[in-house]
Design an enzyme around this catalytic site. Structure first.
Site, mmCIF file in Angstrom:
data_model
loop_
_atom_site.group_PDB
_atom_site.id
_atom_site.type_symbol
_atom_site.label_atom_id
_atom_site.label_comp_id
_atom_site.label_asym_id
_atom_site.label_seq_id
_atom_site.Cartn_x
_atom_site.Cartn_y
_atom_site.Cartn_z
ATOM 1 N N HIS A 1 11.024 -63.645 -40.452
ATOM 2 C CA HIS A 1 11.675 -62.750 -41.714
ATOM 3 C C HIS A 1 10.740 -62.793 -42.815
ATOM 4 C CE1 HIS A 1 14.850 -65.935 -42.278
ATOM 5 N NE2 HIS A 1 13.750 -66.275 -43.153
ATOM 6 N N HIS B 1 18.213 -66.738 -49.173
ATOM 7 C CA HIS B 1 17.117 -67.520 -49.847
ATOM 8 C C HIS B 1 17.546 -67.537 -51.568
ATOM 9 C CE1 HIS B 1 15.265 -66.081 -46.371
ATOM 10 N NE2 HIS B 1 14.305 -67.054 -46.356
ATOM 11 N N HIS C 1 5.806 -72.912 -40.786
ATOM 12 C CA HIS C 1 5.000 -72.818 -42.124
ATOM 13 C C HIS C 1 5.755 -73.751 -43.170
ATOM 14 C CE1 HIS C 1 8.773 -70.362 -42.223
ATOM 15 N NE2 HIS C 1 8.870 -70.305 -43.579
ATOM 16 N N GLU D 1 13.967 -73.307 -39.763
ATOM 17 C CA GLU D 1 14.559 -72.031 -39.834
ATOM 18 C C GLU D 1 14.650 -71.547 -38.407
ATOM 19 O OE1 GLU D 1 13.206 -69.786 -43.886
ATOM 20 O OE2 GLU D 1 12.435 -69.257 -41.988
#
Length: 283
Positions: free
Chosen positions: A12, A59, A196, A243
């Protein structure tokens, strides 16, 4: 009875949403990213869900350091796109499915999984970007193809739930949906990742070999995937790679054996690895 027919794993990355919103998806940098979703959009037309259960992480829009639920289930009638600092994304308001969401809340909590029930919640790119890549650009005054039930998972503040806990939650969600009396075709999404890291000495880390192996495990060996530790996620996939535990919620809600119908992997997209997989239940 309601039935989960497919699971979708999808990154996402916020910049993907920006690329769509600013209409630059045909630029050479972005073309390979979106090429991998062409099949997915056609597949969605042929396998249109009645409801999407979407697992994502907030977030710091709906939640902040004052309140960090481990699992928060959206039970509202609708969920407005959040302003993440540069205005809300120009996408439609997400409509919920209150009856099914309430049923899932009751079933899962009585199945001994504690959920925070959200009767009011905004949703950010973690939820809207997967919808955009799967269904394409939809005018802000239009509507998403079906209702969405959001499940926000804490992967921002330590400790995040384990991969195994997420996998078992997926099984509880499957039991809940299977027991809902209305005939509904349900798709479940696990979003976030892949490898990441956005800060500190390892900023820009991408581990393509590990990511591809994870996609293999998600498709064919979920028992192995659910044993991945927090330490391994951190070491191999960077600080934001955790995640991927949300993909385990999706995988736990599927059959033990599934059919992989599509896979896409690309690096980079805004210093992030983009992963995507579509899995269908056999029945």
């Amino acid at each position: 009875m309601a039935k989960i027919t497919a699971g979708i794993g999808c990154s996402h990355v916020p910049a993907i949403g920006v690329a769509m919103d600013t209409h630059i998806t045909e630029q050479p940098y972005w073309q390979p990213v979106f090429k991998g979703f062409e099949f997915s959009r056609e597949w969605c037309k042929e396998n249109k869900p009645d409801v999407i259960f979407l697992v994502y992480n907030d977030h710091c829009t709906a939640f902040d350091a004052s309140c960090i639920p481990t699992f928060a289930l959206g039970c509202a009638a609708e969920f407005a796109p959040a302003d993440e600092g540069w205005g809300p994304r120009p996408v439609p308001v997400v409509k919920g499915h209150q009856m099914l969401a309430s049923h899932i809340a009751q079933s899962v909590i009585l199945d001994e999984f504690d959920l925070t029930i959200m009767n009011e919640m905004e949703v950010d790119h973690g939820l809207t970007v997967p919808l955009s890549v799967m269904f394409g650009e939809i005018p802000q005054d239009g509507a998403w193809p079906c209702p969405v039930i959001p499940l926000a998972v804490n992967v921002v503040q330590y400790p995040a739930p384990t991969a195994n806990r997420c996998y078992n939650l997926g099984k509880a969600i499957r039991r809940a949906i299977d027991s809902y009396p209305e005939d509904l075709n349900v798709h479940i999404y696990g979003t976030g990742g892949m490898s990441h890291q956005l800060q500190a000495e390892r900023a820009g880390l991408i581990n393509a070999d590990w990511d591809r192996n994870f996609l293999d495990m998600i498709a064919n060996d979920p028992d192995k995937a659910r044993q991945i530790s927090h330490l391994e996620f951190l070491r191999e996939t960077g600080s934001e790679g955790i995640e991927m535990v949300m993909w385990l919620v999706m995988r736990g809600a599927l059959d033990d054996k599934v059919t992989e119908v599509h896979r896409h992997y690309h690096v980079p997209a805004s210093n992030t690895a983009v992963g995507h997989i579509i899995l269908e239940n056999h029945d």
